[in-house]
Design a protein around this motif. Structure first.
Motif: not given
Length: 132
Positions: A48-49, A52-58, A117-122, A130-132
């Motif tokens: 979410n942070a 989505f909330k960061s307005a990530d273009p992906a 996605i794999v990296h972030d979720v892990t 942290a965000c990537s």
């Protein structure tokens, strides 16, 4: 001749032993709770942070749909199209068991965003924020 232990002396020893035992701290687990629900709560907060909330273009065209209260024992998050949240999810991330076993699937996993996605979720499942 051995010294005799009197009743008050024996009680003092027993009381002291009980106090010492009660003062010893139990080992505290290191790291985050590894249950499926706790793991998916961390993943949902991170997604979410950071997505989505960061307005990530992906992830701009998508919406997060958490389903953490699962009667199946598999709490999960879904990523769906913003305009049609009732449509088939593009990404499902779910956990099961304790320690949890994570699984992620859906069309987004085969996209260029899949490795991220794999990296972030892990990272989030392991307690990272942290965000990537």
């Amino acid at each position: 001749m051995r010294p005799r232990l009197t009743v008050p002396y024996v009680l003092t020893i027993a009381t002291t032993a009980a106090l010492v035992a009660s003062c010893q701290s139990k080992p505290t687990p290191t790291g985050p709770d590894r249950s499926a629900l706790s793991t998916m709560e961390r993943v949902a907060l991170g997604a979410n942070a950071c997505w989505f909330k960061s307005a990530d273009p992906a992830f701009a065209a998508y919406k997060l749909a958490p389903e953490l209260n699962s009667f199946s024992g598999r709490p999960r998050i879904l990523v769906v199209h913003k305009g049609s949240p009732e449509s088939r999810p593009l990404l499902v991330v779910q956990a099961e068991g304790n320690p949890s076993k994570l699984d992620a699937f859906g069309p987004m996993m085969d996209s260029p965003t899949g490795p991220r996605i794999v990296h972030d979720v892990t990272r989030w499942a392991s307690g990272g924020k942290a965000c990537s």
